[in-house]
Design a protein around this motif. Structure first.
Motif, PDB file in Angstrom:
ATOM      1  N   SER A   1     -29.405 -40.131 -26.714  1.00 56.31           N
ATOM      2  CA  SER A   1     -30.313 -40.013 -25.907  1.00 56.31           C
ATOM      3  C   SER A   1     -30.885 -38.575 -26.228  1.00 56.31           C
ATOM      4  CB  SER A   1     -29.785 -39.487 -24.277  1.00 56.31           C
ATOM      5  OG  SER A   1     -29.182 -38.274 -24.432  1.00 56.31           O
ATOM      6  N   TYR A   2     -32.338 -38.320 -26.016  1.00 56.84           N
ATOM      7  CA  TYR A   2     -33.066 -37.240 -26.395  1.00 56.84           C
ATOM      8  C   TYR A   2     -32.209 -35.941 -25.982  1.00 56.84           C
ATOM      9  CZ  TYR A   2     -37.423 -40.017 -26.945  1.00 56.84           C
ATOM     10  OH  TYR A   2     -38.290 -40.894 -27.027  1.00 56.84           O
ATOM     11  N   ARG A   3     -31.781 -35.836 -24.715  1.00 58.48           N
ATOM     12  CA  ARG A   3     -31.094 -34.733 -24.346  1.00 58.48           C
ATOM     13  C   ARG A   3     -29.686 -34.368 -25.361  1.00 58.48           C
ATOM     14  NH1 ARG A   3     -29.637 -32.348 -19.182  1.00 58.48           N
ATOM     15  NH2 ARG A   3     -27.692 -31.170 -19.782  1.00 58.48           N
ATOM     16  N   GLU A   4     -29.113 -35.446 -25.653  1.00 58.61           N
ATOM     17  CA  GLU A   4     -28.044 -35.264 -26.527  1.00 58.61           C
ATOM     18  C   GLU A   4     -28.351 -34.677 -27.885  1.00 58.61           C
ATOM     19  OE1 GLU A   4     -24.780 -35.267 -25.521  1.00 58.61           O
ATOM     20  OE2 GLU A   4     -24.035 -34.553 -27.804  1.00 58.61           O
ATOM     21  N   ALA A   5     -29.499 -35.155 -28.267  1.00 62.53           N
ATOM     22  CA  ALA A   5     -30.140 -34.820 -29.782  1.00 62.53           C
ATOM     23  C   ALA A   5     -30.549 -33.423 -29.628  1.00 62.53           C
ATOM     24  CB  ALA A   5     -31.157 -35.954 -30.098  1.00 62.53           C
ATOM     25  N   ILE A   6     -31.152 -33.063 -28.608  1.00 62.15           N
ATOM     26  CA  ILE A   6     -31.735 -31.639 -28.491  1.00 62.15           C
ATOM     27  C   ILE A   6     -30.534 -30.747 -28.211  1.00 62.15           C
ATOM     28  CG2 ILE A   6     -32.672 -29.892 -26.656  1.00 62.15           C
ATOM     29  CD1 ILE A   6     -34.704 -32.335 -26.339  1.00 62.15           C
ATOM     30  N   GLU A   7     -29.551 -31.146 -27.633  1.00 62.06           N
ATOM     31  CA  GLU A   7     -28.197 -30.222 -27.754  1.00 62.06           C
ATOM     32  C   GLU A   7     -27.615 -30.018 -29.038  1.00 62.06           C
ATOM     33  OE1 GLU A   7     -26.876 -28.438 -25.095  1.00 62.06           O
ATOM     34  OE2 GLU A   7     -27.656 -29.460 -23.005  1.00 62.06           O
ATOM     35  N   LEU A   8     -27.528 -31.101 -29.759  1.00 58.06           N
ATOM     36  CA  LEU A   8     -26.898 -31.093 -31.038  1.00 58.06           C
ATOM     37  C   LEU A   8     -27.875 -30.353 -31.939  1.00 58.06           C
ATOM     38  CD1 LEU A   8     -25.873 -34.951 -31.609  1.00 58.06           C
ATOM     39  CD2 LEU A   8     -24.267 -32.961 -31.162  1.00 58.06           C
ATOM     40  N   ALA A   9     -29.171 -30.502 -32.042  1.00 62.71           N
ATOM     41  CA  ALA A   9     -30.290 -29.760 -32.667  1.00 62.71           C
ATOM     42  C   ALA A   9     -30.117 -28.185 -32.181  1.00 62.71           C
ATOM     43  CB  ALA A   9     -31.349 -30.317 -32.694  1.00 62.71           C
ATOM     44  N   PHE A  10     -30.060 -27.867 -31.200  1.00 62.66           N
ATOM     45  CA  PHE A  10     -30.096 -26.559 -30.549  1.00 62.66           C
ATOM     46  C   PHE A  10     -28.832 -25.954 -31.321  1.00 62.66           C
ATOM     47  CE2 PHE A  10     -28.599 -23.597 -27.506  1.00 62.66           C
ATOM     48  CZ  PHE A  10     -29.756 -22.722 -27.655  1.00 62.66           C
ATOM     49  N   TYR A  11     -27.441 -26.481 -30.991  1.00 63.66           N
ATOM     50  CA  TYR A  11     -26.467 -25.671 -31.623  1.00 63.66           C
ATOM     51  C   TYR A  11     -26.401 -25.733 -32.960  1.00 63.66           C
ATOM     52  CZ  TYR A  11     -24.733 -25.512 -26.806  1.00 63.66           C
ATOM     53  OH  TYR A  11     -24.621 -24.977 -25.494  1.00 63.66           O
ATOM     54  N   GLY A  12     -27.313 -26.366 -33.901  1.00 62.72           N
ATOM     55  CA  GLY A  12     -27.366 -26.431 -35.293  1.00 62.72           C
ATOM     56  C   GLY A  12     -26.959 -27.550 -36.089  1.00 62.72           C
ATOM     57  N   ALA A  13     -27.104 -28.711 -35.427  1.00 64.33           N
ATOM     58  CA  ALA A  13     -27.066 -29.721 -36.360  1.00 64.33           C
ATOM     59  C   ALA A  13     -28.358 -30.022 -37.217  1.00 64.33           C
ATOM     60  CB  ALA A  13     -26.741 -31.138 -35.559  1.00 64.33           C
ATOM     61  N   THR A  14     -28.342 -29.384 -38.485  1.00 66.29           N
ATOM     62  CA  THR A  14     -29.552 -29.303 -39.221  1.00 66.29           C
ATOM     63  C   THR A  14     -30.420 -30.546 -39.463  1.00 66.29           C
ATOM     64  OG1 THR A  14     -28.353 -29.210 -41.169  1.00 66.29           O
ATOM     65  CG2 THR A  14     -28.906 -27.205 -40.173  1.00 66.29           C
ATOM     66  N   VAL A  15     -29.791 -31.614 -39.088  1.00 64.56           N
ATOM     67  CA  VAL A  15     -30.363 -33.204 -39.665  1.00 64.56           C
ATOM     68  C   VAL A  15     -31.614 -33.076 -38.868  1.00 64.56           C
ATOM     69  CG1 VAL A  15     -28.828 -34.594 -37.958  1.00 64.56           C
ATOM     70  CG2 VAL A  15     -29.723 -35.367 -39.960  1.00 64.56           C
ATOM     71  N   ILE A  16     -31.756 -32.588 -37.576  1.00 63.59           N
ATOM     72  CA  ILE A  16     -32.951 -32.646 -36.909  1.00 63.59           C
ATOM     73  C   ILE A  16     -33.267 -31.179 -36.631  1.00 63.59           C
ATOM     74  CG2 ILE A  16     -34.630 -33.478 -34.860  1.00 63.59           C
ATOM     75  CD1 ILE A  16     -32.189 -35.713 -34.513  1.00 63.59           C
ATOM     76  N   HIS A  17     -34.656 -30.887 -36.928  1.00 68.33           N
ATOM     77  CA  HIS A  17     -35.265 -29.801 -36.520  1.00 68.33           C
ATOM     78  C   HIS A  17     -35.232 -29.611 -35.007  1.00 68.33           C
ATOM     79  CE1 HIS A  17     -38.086 -26.077 -35.899  1.00 68.33           C
ATOM     80  NE2 HIS A  17     -37.353 -25.804 -37.043  1.00 68.33           N
ATOM     81  N   PRO A  18     -34.612 -28.545 -34.335  1.00 66.68           N
ATOM     82  CA  PRO A  18     -34.633 -28.510 -33.013  1.00 66.68           C
ATOM     83  C   PRO A  18     -35.986 -28.606 -32.343  1.00 66.68           C
ATOM     84  CG  PRO A  18     -33.903 -26.361 -33.857  1.00 66.68           C
ATOM     85  CD  PRO A  18     -34.144 -27.396 -34.797  1.00 66.68           C
ATOM     86  N   LYS A  19     -37.227 -28.230 -32.826  1.00 68.15           N
ATOM     87  CA  LYS A  19     -38.409 -28.220 -32.002  1.00 68.15           C
ATOM     88  C   LYS A  19     -38.968 -29.688 -31.859  1.00 68.15           C
ATOM     89  CE  LYS A  19     -40.333 -23.727 -32.592  1.00 68.15           C
ATOM     90  NZ  LYS A  19     -41.465 -22.836 -33.547  1.00 68.15           N
TER      91      LYS A  19
END
Ligand code: ADP
Ligand code: ASP
Ligand code: MG
Length: 419
Positions: free
Chosen positions: A243-261
Protein backbone atom coordinates in the motif's frame (compact mmCIF):
# COMPACT_ATOMS: atom_id res chain seq x y z
CA UNK A 1 -0.04 8.91 -20.11
CA UNK A 2 2.65 6.90 -18.33
CA UNK A 3 5.65 8.33 -16.51
CA UNK A 4 8.93 6.36 -16.55
CA UNK A 5 11.90 7.25 -14.42
CA UNK A 6 15.38 6.03 -15.26
CA UNK A 7 17.92 6.64 -12.51
CA UNK A 8 21.69 7.04 -12.57
CA UNK A 9 22.38 3.31 -12.38
CA UNK A 10 20.28 2.61 -15.49
CA UNK A 11 22.19 5.09 -17.66
CA UNK A 12 25.68 4.69 -16.24
CA UNK A 13 27.29 3.69 -19.56
CA UNK A 14 26.57 3.14 -23.26
CA UNK A 15 25.12 -0.32 -22.61
CA UNK A 16 22.76 1.20 -20.06
CA UNK A 17 21.48 3.68 -22.62
CA UNK A 18 21.08 0.97 -25.23
CA UNK A 19 19.14 -0.96 -22.62
CA UNK A 20 16.74 1.98 -22.12
CA UNK A 21 16.00 1.70 -25.84
CA UNK A 22 15.36 -2.06 -25.43
CA UNK A 23 13.10 -1.49 -22.42
CA UNK A 24 11.04 1.03 -24.40
CA UNK A 25 10.74 -1.41 -27.30
CA UNK A 26 9.40 -4.03 -24.91
CA UNK A 27 6.98 -1.94 -22.87
CA UNK A 28 5.96 0.72 -25.41
CA UNK A 29 6.74 4.41 -25.54
CA UNK A 30 3.80 6.25 -27.00
CA UNK A 31 2.24 8.73 -24.61
CA UNK A 32 5.16 8.44 -22.20
CA UNK A 33 7.33 10.94 -20.38
CA UNK A 34 10.81 9.80 -19.41
CA UNK A 35 12.33 11.42 -16.35
CA UNK A 36 16.07 10.81 -16.35
CA UNK A 37 18.86 11.28 -13.80
CA UNK A 38 22.50 12.15 -14.31
CA UNK A 39 24.62 9.26 -15.59
CA UNK A 40 26.08 6.92 -12.98
CA UNK A 41 27.83 8.87 -10.24
CA UNK A 42 27.96 12.18 -12.14
CA UNK A 43 26.19 14.12 -9.38
CA UNK A 44 28.86 13.05 -6.88
CA UNK A 45 31.56 14.03 -9.38
CA UNK A 46 29.95 17.46 -9.84
CA UNK A 47 29.88 17.86 -6.06
CA UNK A 48 33.67 17.45 -6.15
CA UNK A 49 33.84 20.20 -8.79
CA UNK A 50 31.82 22.51 -6.52
CA UNK A 51 34.07 21.76 -3.58
CA UNK A 52 37.17 22.44 -5.69
CA UNK A 53 35.62 25.67 -6.91
CA UNK A 54 35.02 26.98 -3.39
CA UNK A 55 38.37 25.71 -2.10
CA UNK A 56 40.04 27.44 -5.06
CA UNK A 57 41.72 24.10 -5.62
CA UNK A 58 44.22 23.48 -8.41
CA UNK A 59 42.20 20.34 -9.15
CA UNK A 60 39.17 22.29 -10.37
CA UNK A 61 39.96 21.97 -14.04
CA UNK A 62 40.92 18.30 -13.88
CA UNK A 63 37.72 17.43 -11.99
CA UNK A 64 35.70 18.97 -14.82
CA UNK A 65 37.83 17.23 -17.45
CA UNK A 66 37.18 13.86 -15.82
CA UNK A 67 33.40 14.33 -16.16
CA UNK A 68 33.87 15.42 -19.77
CA UNK A 69 35.97 12.36 -20.53
CA UNK A 70 33.40 10.02 -18.98
CA UNK A 71 30.56 11.45 -21.09
CA UNK A 72 32.69 11.62 -24.21
CA UNK A 73 33.51 7.93 -23.94
CA UNK A 74 29.79 7.14 -23.69
CA UNK A 75 29.17 9.27 -26.80
CA UNK A 76 31.93 7.47 -28.71
CA UNK A 77 30.45 4.12 -27.71
CA UNK A 78 26.95 5.13 -28.79
CA UNK A 79 27.44 7.10 -31.99
CA UNK A 80 29.69 5.87 -34.77
CA UNK A 81 30.15 9.22 -36.42
CA UNK A 82 31.99 11.82 -34.38
CA UNK A 83 30.37 14.44 -36.57
CA UNK A 84 26.96 13.60 -35.15
CA UNK A 85 25.34 16.76 -33.79
CA UNK A 86 25.15 15.32 -30.26
CA UNK A 87 28.91 15.90 -29.86
CA UNK A 88 28.42 19.62 -30.48
CA UNK A 89 25.38 19.75 -28.20
CA UNK A 90 27.20 18.15 -25.26
CA UNK A 91 30.29 20.26 -25.87
CA UNK A 92 28.15 23.38 -25.69
CA UNK A 93 26.76 22.25 -22.33
CA UNK A 94 30.25 21.75 -20.90
CA UNK A 95 31.25 25.19 -22.25
CA UNK A 96 28.27 26.66 -20.43
CA UNK A 97 29.38 24.97 -17.20
CA UNK A 98 32.93 26.26 -17.61
CA UNK A 99 31.65 29.74 -18.40
CA UNK A 100 29.62 29.71 -15.20
CA UNK A 101 32.62 28.60 -13.13
CA UNK A 102 34.78 31.31 -14.69
CA UNK A 103 32.30 34.16 -14.32
CA UNK A 104 30.09 33.44 -11.32
CA UNK A 105 30.17 36.13 -8.65
CA UNK A 106 27.74 34.61 -6.14
CA UNK A 107 29.35 33.46 -2.88
CA UNK A 108 26.22 31.44 -2.02
CA UNK A 109 27.31 27.80 -1.84
CA UNK A 110 23.83 26.34 -2.24
CA UNK A 111 23.04 28.57 -5.22
CA UNK A 112 26.28 27.65 -6.97
CA UNK A 113 25.69 23.99 -6.12
CA UNK A 114 22.39 23.92 -8.00
CA UNK A 115 23.69 25.83 -11.02
CA UNK A 116 26.59 23.38 -11.36
CA UNK A 117 25.11 20.04 -10.34
CA UNK A 118 22.20 20.45 -12.79
CA UNK A 119 24.51 19.86 -15.75
CA UNK A 120 24.47 16.14 -14.91
CA UNK A 121 20.80 15.80 -15.82
CA UNK A 122 20.92 18.33 -18.67
CA UNK A 123 23.71 16.36 -20.35
CA UNK A 124 22.30 12.88 -19.71
CA UNK A 125 18.92 13.78 -21.22
CA UNK A 126 20.60 15.41 -24.23
CA UNK A 127 22.54 12.21 -24.90
CA UNK A 128 19.56 9.93 -24.34
CA UNK A 129 17.28 12.00 -26.49
CA UNK A 130 19.74 12.06 -29.41
CA UNK A 131 20.34 8.34 -29.04
CA UNK A 132 16.62 7.54 -29.22
CA UNK A 133 16.30 9.67 -32.36
CA UNK A 134 19.38 7.93 -33.78
CA UNK A 135 17.67 4.57 -33.26
CA UNK A 136 14.47 5.79 -34.87
CA UNK A 137 12.37 6.78 -31.85
CA UNK A 138 11.33 10.40 -32.14
CA UNK A 139 11.52 12.31 -28.86
CA UNK A 140 10.63 15.70 -27.48
CA UNK A 141 13.37 17.03 -25.15
CA UNK A 142 11.88 19.21 -22.44
CA UNK A 143 13.82 21.56 -20.19
CA UNK A 144 12.20 20.71 -16.87
CA UNK A 145 13.01 24.20 -15.59
CA UNK A 146 10.21 25.52 -17.80
CA UNK A 147 7.76 23.23 -16.00
CA UNK A 148 8.69 22.65 -12.37
CA UNK A 149 8.71 25.95 -10.51
CA UNK A 150 10.03 26.13 -6.96
CA UNK A 151 11.02 28.55 -4.25
CA UNK A 152 14.65 29.66 -4.03
CA UNK A 153 15.63 27.23 -1.28
CA UNK A 154 18.60 25.93 -3.25
CA UNK A 155 19.52 22.23 -2.79
CA UNK A 156 16.16 21.45 -1.20
CA UNK A 157 13.65 23.52 -3.11
CA UNK A 158 9.92 23.28 -2.54
CA UNK A 159 7.56 22.95 -5.48
CA UNK A 160 5.11 25.73 -6.32
CA UNK A 161 2.32 23.30 -7.13
CA UNK A 162 -0.11 25.76 -8.64
CA UNK A 163 2.25 27.21 -11.25
CA UNK A 164 3.81 23.81 -11.93
CA UNK A 165 0.41 22.23 -12.45
CA UNK A 166 -0.57 24.93 -14.95
CA UNK A 167 2.68 24.74 -16.90
CA UNK A 168 2.71 20.96 -17.12
CA UNK A 169 -0.92 20.42 -18.00
CA UNK A 170 -0.87 23.18 -20.63
CA UNK A 171 2.47 22.53 -22.28
CA UNK A 172 3.40 18.85 -22.15
CA UNK A 173 2.34 17.22 -25.42
CA UNK A 174 0.64 13.86 -25.27
CA UNK A 175 0.91 10.91 -27.65
CA UNK A 176 4.67 11.30 -28.08
CA UNK A 177 7.80 10.31 -26.16
CA UNK A 178 8.91 13.21 -23.97
CA UNK A 179 12.29 13.22 -22.25
CA UNK A 180 13.08 15.48 -19.34
CA UNK A 181 15.44 15.88 -16.37
CA UNK A 182 14.79 14.57 -12.90
CA UNK A 183 15.88 16.44 -9.76
CA UNK A 184 15.79 19.98 -11.23
CA UNK A 185 13.45 22.93 -11.10
CA UNK A 186 13.67 26.70 -11.43
CA UNK A 187 12.86 29.56 -9.11
CA UNK A 188 10.85 32.62 -10.09
CA UNK A 189 13.96 34.30 -11.50
CA UNK A 190 14.59 31.22 -13.61
CA UNK A 191 17.70 30.19 -11.71
CA UNK A 192 18.11 26.44 -11.48
CA UNK A 193 17.08 24.76 -8.24
CA UNK A 194 17.24 21.12 -7.11
CA UNK A 195 14.76 19.05 -5.13
CA UNK A 196 17.22 17.25 -2.82
CA UNK A 197 19.63 14.40 -3.55
CA UNK A 198 18.03 11.37 -5.18
CA UNK A 199 15.08 13.60 -6.07
CA UNK A 200 14.40 12.26 -9.58
CA UNK A 201 11.81 9.79 -8.32
CA UNK A 202 9.98 12.79 -6.87
CA UNK A 203 10.09 14.54 -10.27
CA UNK A 204 8.31 11.52 -11.74
CA UNK A 205 5.66 11.86 -9.01
CA UNK A 206 5.21 15.57 -9.76
CA UNK A 207 4.67 15.00 -13.49
CA UNK A 208 2.31 12.11 -12.83
CA UNK A 209 0.23 14.21 -10.47
CA UNK A 210 0.02 17.19 -12.84
CA UNK A 211 -0.75 15.02 -15.88
CA UNK A 212 -3.23 12.73 -14.09
CA UNK A 213 -1.03 9.94 -15.36
CA UNK A 214 -2.15 6.35 -15.62
CA UNK A 215 0.93 5.12 -13.71
CA UNK A 216 4.55 5.79 -12.77
CA UNK A 217 7.28 3.22 -13.27
CA UNK A 218 10.67 3.66 -11.68
CA UNK A 219 13.20 1.37 -13.34
CA UNK A 220 15.80 0.03 -10.95
CA UNK A 221 18.74 -2.38 -10.74
CA UNK A 222 16.71 -4.54 -8.32
CA UNK A 223 13.56 -6.59 -9.06
CA UNK A 224 11.36 -4.17 -7.08
CA UNK A 225 10.87 -3.14 -3.47
CA UNK A 226 12.29 -5.89 -1.30
CA UNK A 227 12.01 -6.54 2.42
CA UNK A 228 15.63 -5.35 2.77
CA UNK A 229 18.34 -3.73 0.70
CA UNK A 230 19.84 -6.71 -1.16
CA UNK A 231 23.25 -5.03 -1.01
CA UNK A 232 23.36 -5.57 2.75
CA UNK A 233 21.01 -8.50 3.40
CA UNK A 234 21.31 -11.88 1.77
CA UNK A 235 17.97 -13.55 1.08
CA UNK A 236 16.07 -10.31 0.61
CA UNK A 237 12.74 -11.08 -1.03
CA UNK A 238 10.46 -9.13 -3.33
CA UNK A 239 7.28 -7.44 -2.08
CA UNK A 240 4.79 -7.88 -4.93
CA UNK A 241 2.11 -5.51 -3.78
CA UNK A 242 2.20 -2.90 -1.02
CA UNK A 243 0.00 0.00 0.00
CA UNK A 244 1.03 3.66 -0.28
CA UNK A 245 1.11 3.72 3.48
CA UNK A 246 3.55 0.86 3.81
CA UNK A 247 5.73 2.28 1.01
CA UNK A 248 5.76 5.73 2.63
CA UNK A 249 6.81 4.17 5.93
CA UNK A 250 9.59 2.16 4.28
CA UNK A 251 10.84 5.16 2.29
CA UNK A 252 10.61 7.46 5.30
CA UNK A 253 12.75 5.17 7.43
CA UNK A 254 15.32 5.06 4.65
CA UNK A 255 14.58 2.35 2.09
CA UNK A 256 16.40 4.27 -0.64
CA UNK A 257 14.73 2.39 -3.48
CA UNK A 258 11.96 5.04 -3.45
CA UNK A 259 12.55 8.68 -2.61
CA UNK A 260 10.17 9.45 0.28
CA UNK A 261 8.59 12.52 -1.33
CA UNK A 262 7.50 10.55 -4.41
CA UNK A 263 4.52 8.82 -2.89
CA UNK A 264 2.46 11.67 -1.51
CA UNK A 265 1.39 13.20 -4.84
CA UNK A 266 0.68 9.74 -6.25
CA UNK A 267 -1.38 8.69 -3.28
CA UNK A 268 -3.50 11.83 -3.53
CA UNK A 269 -4.66 10.85 -7.00
CA UNK A 270 -4.40 7.10 -6.49
CA UNK A 271 -1.87 6.75 -9.30
CA UNK A 272 -0.12 3.37 -9.01
CA UNK A 273 3.66 3.27 -8.70
CA UNK A 274 5.51 0.32 -10.23
CA UNK A 275 9.06 -0.41 -9.15
CA UNK A 276 10.60 -2.65 -11.79
CA UNK A 277 13.88 -4.09 -12.97
CA UNK A 278 15.45 -2.44 -15.99
CA UNK A 279 17.29 -5.71 -16.54
CA UNK A 280 14.09 -7.79 -16.73
CA UNK A 281 11.47 -5.23 -17.74
CA UNK A 282 8.73 -7.77 -18.36
CA UNK A 283 8.78 -9.06 -14.79
CA UNK A 284 6.03 -7.68 -12.61
CA UNK A 285 8.14 -5.98 -9.94
CA UNK A 286 6.36 -4.22 -7.09
CA UNK A 287 3.06 -2.41 -7.39
CA UNK A 288 2.42 0.32 -4.84
CA UNK A 289 -1.23 1.27 -4.78
CA UNK A 290 -4.26 1.90 -2.65
CA UNK A 291 -5.44 -0.99 -0.59
CA UNK A 292 -4.87 -3.23 2.33
CA UNK A 293 -1.48 -4.77 2.83
CA UNK A 294 -1.42 -8.46 2.15
CA UNK A 295 2.30 -8.11 2.50
CA UNK A 296 4.70 -7.78 4.12
CA UNK A 297 3.94 -10.51 6.57
CA UNK A 298 7.60 -10.77 7.39
CA UNK A 299 10.05 -8.21 8.80
CA UNK A 300 11.43 -5.42 6.61
CA UNK A 301 14.92 -4.14 7.37
CA UNK A 302 16.09 -0.62 6.67
CA UNK A 303 19.62 0.57 7.30
CA UNK A 304 20.81 4.16 7.63
CA UNK A 305 24.55 4.56 7.99
CA UNK A 306 26.66 7.52 9.04
CA UNK A 307 24.22 8.71 11.65
CA UNK A 308 24.98 10.83 14.67
CA UNK A 309 23.55 9.89 18.07
CA UNK A 310 23.32 13.00 20.22
CA UNK A 311 22.34 13.05 23.90
CA UNK A 312 21.54 16.31 25.59
CA UNK A 313 21.19 16.52 29.34
CA UNK A 314 20.43 19.47 31.50
CA UNK A 315 23.45 20.97 33.20
CA UNK A 316 21.65 21.65 36.50
CA UNK A 317 19.42 18.56 36.72
CA UNK A 318 16.37 20.56 35.67
CA UNK A 319 13.84 18.71 33.53
CA UNK A 320 13.91 18.79 29.77
CA UNK A 321 10.43 20.03 29.05
CA UNK A 322 8.29 21.15 26.12
CA UNK A 323 9.93 24.55 25.79
CA UNK A 324 13.47 23.09 25.64
CA UNK A 325 12.37 20.42 23.22
CA UNK A 326 10.72 22.89 20.90
CA UNK A 327 13.82 25.08 21.00
CA UNK A 328 16.06 22.10 20.24
CA UNK A 329 13.86 21.09 17.30
CA UNK A 330 13.84 24.66 16.03
CA UNK A 331 17.63 24.51 15.93
CA UNK A 332 17.71 21.16 14.12
CA UNK A 333 15.37 22.61 11.54
CA UNK A 334 17.43 25.78 11.18
CA UNK A 335 20.64 23.77 10.67
CA UNK A 336 18.95 21.35 8.24
CA UNK A 337 19.73 18.35 10.41
CA UNK A 338 17.24 15.55 9.92
CA UNK A 339 16.01 13.80 13.04
CA UNK A 340 15.42 10.08 12.51
CA UNK A 341 14.68 8.96 16.07
CA UNK A 342 13.82 10.65 19.36
CA UNK A 343 13.95 9.38 22.92
CA UNK A 344 13.65 11.41 26.09
CA UNK A 345 13.78 10.95 29.81
CA UNK A 346 13.36 13.46 32.63
CA UNK A 347 16.73 15.13 32.35
CA UNK A 348 18.07 13.91 29.05
CA UNK A 349 17.03 13.85 25.45
CA UNK A 350 18.55 11.64 22.73
CA UNK A 351 18.21 11.94 18.99
CA UNK A 352 19.63 10.01 16.10
CA UNK A 353 20.21 12.48 13.29
CA UNK A 354 21.63 12.86 9.83
CA UNK A 355 23.86 15.84 9.17
CA UNK A 356 23.74 15.90 5.37
CA UNK A 357 24.98 19.45 5.08
CA UNK A 358 27.77 19.20 7.66
CA UNK A 359 26.31 21.72 10.13
CA UNK A 360 26.63 19.81 13.40
CA UNK A 361 29.75 21.55 14.74
CA UNK A 362 28.11 24.92 14.42
CA UNK A 363 24.94 23.65 16.10
CA UNK A 364 26.92 21.92 18.84
CA UNK A 365 28.51 25.24 19.80
CA UNK A 366 25.04 26.68 20.41
CA UNK A 367 23.63 23.61 22.21
CA UNK A 368 26.66 23.32 24.49
CA UNK A 369 25.89 26.69 26.04
CA UNK A 370 22.67 25.27 27.50
CA UNK A 371 23.11 21.51 27.73
CA UNK A 372 25.71 18.90 28.35
CA UNK A 373 26.16 17.40 24.88
CA UNK A 374 27.42 13.85 24.31
CA UNK A 375 27.53 12.30 20.89
CA UNK A 376 28.62 9.22 18.95
CA UNK A 377 29.59 9.71 15.34
CA UNK A 378 29.24 7.20 12.57
CA UNK A 379 26.59 5.00 14.13
CA UNK A 380 24.04 2.94 12.21
CA UNK A 381 20.29 3.15 12.57
CA UNK A 382 18.39 -0.05 11.83
CA UNK A 383 14.65 0.06 11.47
CA UNK A 384 12.67 -3.17 11.45
CA UNK A 385 9.06 -2.88 10.31
CA UNK A 386 6.91 -5.81 11.46
CA UNK A 387 9.70 -6.90 13.76
CA UNK A 388 10.14 -10.25 15.44
CA UNK A 389 12.58 -11.22 18.19
CA UNK A 390 14.48 -13.24 15.68
CA UNK A 391 14.83 -10.25 13.36
CA UNK A 392 16.12 -8.09 16.22
CA UNK A 393 18.70 -10.71 17.14
CA UNK A 394 20.00 -10.79 13.55
CA UNK A 395 20.52 -7.04 13.61
CA UNK A 396 22.13 -6.93 17.04
CA UNK A 397 24.59 -9.78 16.47
CA UNK A 398 28.20 -8.63 16.84
CA UNK A 399 27.28 -5.03 17.42
CA UNK A 400 27.16 -2.71 20.36
CA UNK A 401 23.56 -1.52 20.85
CA UNK A 402 23.48 2.14 21.90
CA UNK A 403 19.74 2.66 21.89
CA UNK A 404 16.62 0.66 21.13
CA UNK A 405 13.04 1.80 20.70
CA UNK A 406 9.95 -0.26 20.09
CA UNK A 407 6.53 0.86 18.88
CA UNK A 408 3.62 -1.22 17.65
CA UNK A 409 4.92 -2.05 14.17
CA UNK A 410 8.45 -0.74 14.25
CA UNK A 411 11.65 -1.40 16.15
CA UNK A 412 14.60 0.96 15.82
CA UNK A 413 18.09 0.06 16.95
CA UNK A 414 21.12 2.35 16.96
CA UNK A 415 24.35 0.39 16.83
CA UNK A 416 28.06 0.87 16.66
CA UNK A 417 30.30 -1.66 14.95
CA UNK A 418 32.55 -3.52 17.36
CA UNK A 419 36.05 -3.21 15.94
P1 ADP B 1 18.45 5.05 -8.99
O1 ADP B 1 19.39 4.52 -10.02
O2 ADP B 1 17.06 5.16 -9.49
O3 ADP B 1 18.94 6.28 -8.34
P2 ADP B 1 18.88 3.90 -6.43
O4 ADP B 1 20.30 3.42 -6.46
O5 ADP B 1 18.62 5.17 -5.74
O6 ADP B 1 18.35 3.92 -7.91
O7 ADP B 1 17.93 2.77 -5.82
C1 ADP B 1 18.13 1.41 -6.07
C2 ADP B 1 18.91 0.79 -4.93
O8 ADP B 1 18.13 0.88 -3.74
C3 ADP B 1 19.17 -0.69 -5.08
O9 ADP B 1 20.34 -0.93 -5.81
C4 ADP B 1 19.25 -1.18 -3.64
O10 ADP B 1 20.59 -1.41 -3.26
C5 ADP B 1 18.69 -0.04 -2.81
N1 ADP B 1 17.63 -0.45 -1.86
C6 ADP B 1 17.52 0.01 -0.58
N2 ADP B 1 16.48 -0.52 0.04
C7 ADP B 1 15.89 -1.36 -0.82
C8 ADP B 1 14.73 -2.20 -0.75
N3 ADP B 1 13.98 -2.28 0.35
N4 ADP B 1 14.40 -2.90 -1.85
C9 ADP B 1 15.13 -2.83 -2.99
N5 ADP B 1 16.23 -2.06 -3.11
C10 ADP B 1 16.62 -1.32 -2.06
N1 ASP C 1 21.24 12.90 -9.88
C1 ASP C 1 20.64 13.22 -8.60
C2 ASP C 1 21.37 12.52 -7.47
O1 ASP C 1 22.22 11.68 -7.74
C3 ASP C 1 19.17 12.94 -8.57
C4 ASP C 1 18.78 11.48 -8.71
O2 ASP C 1 19.53 10.71 -9.29
O3 ASP C 1 17.70 11.13 -8.27
O4 ASP C 1 21.12 12.82 -6.34
MG1 MG D 1 19.46 7.43 -7.04
Amino acid sequence: MRVFKFGGASVKDADGIKNVYDVLQKVGYEDVILVVSAMGKTTNALEVVIKNYFDKSAELNSSVQEIKKYHNQILLDLFEDEKHEVFTAVKAQFSELEYFLAHNKSPNYNFVYDQVVSFGELISTTILSHYMNYRGIQTQWLDVRNFIKTNANYRDAEVDWETTQQLISKNVKRKILNITQGFLGADENNFTTTLGREGSDYTAGIFAYCLNAESVTIWKDVPGVMNADPRYFENASLLNQISYREAIELAFYGATVIHPKTLQPLQKKEIPLYVKSFINPLLKGTCVSKGVDLEPQYPCFIVKREQLLISLSSIDFSFIMEENISEIFGLFHEFKIKVNLIQNSAISFSVCVEDKFGNFNELNAILSKKFKVDYNENVTLYTIRHFTENAAETVEANKEVLLKQVSRETMQIVTKEIN
